[in-house]
Design an enzyme around this catalytic site. Structure first.
Site, PDB file in Angstrom:
ATOM      1  CD  GLU A 102       1.748   3.713   9.228  1.00  0.00           C
ATOM      2  OE1 GLU A 102       0.994   5.457   8.268  1.00  0.00           O
ATOM      3  OE2 GLU A 102       3.359   4.344   9.119  1.00  0.00           O
ATOM      4  CG  ASP A 106       5.840   0.337   0.678  1.00  0.00           C
ATOM      5  OD1 ASP A 106       6.215  -0.639   0.135  1.00  0.00           O
ATOM      6  OD2 ASP A 106       5.804   1.502   0.070  1.00  0.00           O
ATOM      7  CG  PHE A 155       5.263   7.161  -4.803  1.00  0.00           C
ATOM      8  CD1 PHE A 155       5.641   6.550  -3.930  1.00  0.00           C
ATOM      9  CD2 PHE A 155       4.614   7.691  -5.309  1.00  0.00           C
ATOM     10  CE1 PHE A 155       5.870   7.231  -2.694  1.00  0.00           C
ATOM     11  CE2 PHE A 155       4.817   9.482  -4.173  1.00  0.00           C
ATOM     12  CZ  PHE A 155       5.312   8.562  -3.094  1.00  0.00           C
ATOM     13  NE  ARG A 168       1.656  15.442   3.225  1.00  0.00           N
ATOM     14  CZ  ARG A 168       2.560  14.392   3.707  1.00  0.00           C
ATOM     15  NH1 ARG A 168       1.930  13.731   3.827  1.00  0.00           N
ATOM     16  NH2 ARG A 168       4.371  14.275   4.004  1.00  0.00           N
TER      17      ARG A 168
HETATM   18  P1  XMP Z   1       7.136   1.594   5.036  1.00  0.00           P
HETATM   19  O1  XMP Z   1       7.962   0.429   4.030  1.00  0.00           O
HETATM   20  O2  XMP Z   1       7.746   1.221   6.758  1.00  0.00           O
HETATM   21  O3  XMP Z   1       6.038   1.975   4.781  1.00  0.00           O
HETATM   22  O4  XMP Z   1       5.837   0.599   5.765  1.00  0.00           O
HETATM   23  C1  XMP Z   1       5.663   2.970   5.058  1.00  0.00           C
HETATM   24  C2  XMP Z   1       6.029   4.620   4.763  1.00  0.00           C
HETATM   25  O5  XMP Z   1       6.415   5.046   3.472  1.00  0.00           O
HETATM   26  C3  XMP Z   1       5.499   5.835   3.379  1.00  0.00           C
HETATM   27  N1  XMP Z   1       5.419   5.747   1.491  1.00  0.00           N
HETATM   28  C4  XMP Z   1       4.234   5.694   0.682  1.00  0.00           C
HETATM   29  N2  XMP Z   1       3.704   7.514   0.243  1.00  0.00           N
HETATM   30  N3  XMP Z   1       2.978   6.865  -1.473  1.00  0.00           N
HETATM   31  C5  XMP Z   1       3.451   8.103  -0.617  1.00  0.00           C
HETATM   32  O6  XMP Z   1       2.937   8.639  -0.744  1.00  0.00           O
HETATM   33  C6  XMP Z   1       2.865   5.361  -1.375  1.00  0.00           C
HETATM   34  O7  XMP Z   1       2.552   5.331  -2.433  1.00  0.00           O
HETATM   35  C7  XMP Z   1       3.705   4.828  -0.181  1.00  0.00           C
HETATM   36  N4  XMP Z   1       4.439   3.578  -0.189  1.00  0.00           N
HETATM   37  C8  XMP Z   1       4.871   4.152   1.278  1.00  0.00           C
HETATM   38  C9  XMP Z   1       4.506   6.638   3.238  1.00  0.00           C
HETATM   39  O8  XMP Z   1       5.150   7.424   4.317  1.00  0.00           O
HETATM   40  C10 XMP Z   1       4.071   5.455   5.173  1.00  0.00           C
HETATM   41  O9  XMP Z   1       3.904   6.122   5.781  1.00  0.00           O
HETATM   42 MG    MG Z   2       3.626   7.902   6.612  1.00  0.00          MG
END
Ligand code: XMP
Ligand code: MG
Length: 178
Positions: A102, A106, A155, A168
């Site tokens: 991954e 988050d 972020f 990216r």
């Molecule tokens: P969860 O909350 O399901 O989220 O663990 C995971 C997905 O949320 C996106 N995500 C981010 N993407 N910068 C990003 O570019 C960030 O700081 C960030 N925080 C969460 C990401 O797609 C991840 O797979």
């Molecule tokens: Mg992702």
């Protein structure tokens, strides 16, 4: 190093590419040790993990395979109201040692919803390798065996991670400027 503007927001340099590569070498060394002779199947979650997965995979010296999937999220009828399903998972996972790759954990909601689908296919083992975790944001009992960096609940973009599709391709990791 300079700040970058992505869409309407300014991001500041956070983790440089040399440090990222150093951590990846360390994680790869652990994986090489733990999975020697086990032919692990790395499963990268698109899009965000593609650069991390490529760099990590290149550092593996053991026999190993890699595949990528996309996750589609939709409102389910379950009590959680959030279901995540895999698109493009063609490999037979039965009896395999799986390492989910991954970009970032988050809240952990994505993996929490998706891991049952992996376990349902009866792999021999399942572990998670993540480029980033935000411990302060975590809402589920998700633990990564391999984490490159734990970061604050802010972020970030770069090294595969995007802000609305852009950023990216930045080789370093950047964090939102206050
Ligand atoms: P969860 O909350 O399901 O989220 O663990 C995971 C997905 O949320 C996106 N995500 C981010 N993407 N910068 C990003 O570019 C960030 O700081 C960030 N925080 C969460 C990401 O797609 C991840 O797979
Ligand atoms: Mg992702």
């Amino acid at each position: 190093m300079k700040d970058v503007t992505v869409h309407d927001k300014v991001f500041t340099p956070f983790i440089v590419k040399e440090r990222i590569q150093q951590r990846i070498s360390e994680l790869a060394a652990e994986i090489n040790k733990e999975y020697a002779g086990k032919n692990p199947l790395m499963i990268g979650i698109l899009n965000g993990s593609f650069i991390f997965a490529a760099d990590l995979f290149r550092e593996l010296t053991i026999e190993a395979e890699i595949s990528f999937i996309k996750l589609a999220s939709y409102k389910g009828t379950s009590s959680t109201g959030h279901v995540v399903t895999a698109i493009g998972m063609e490999e037979d996972l039965h009896g395999r040692h799986i390492v989910i790759v991954e970009d970032i954990i988050d809240t952990g909601t994505t993996l929490h919803s998706f891991l049952p689908e992996i376990h349902h296919r009866q792999p021999a083992s399942v572990k998670i390798a993540t480029f980033l975790t935000k411990p302060a944001a975590l809402k589920h009992d998700i633990t990564a065996a391999y984490t490159a960096f734990e970061i604050d609940n802010k972020f970030v973009v770069g090294y595969g991670l995007d802000y609305n599709g852009l950023g990216r391709n930045l080789p370093d990791l950047y964090i939102l400027k206050e």
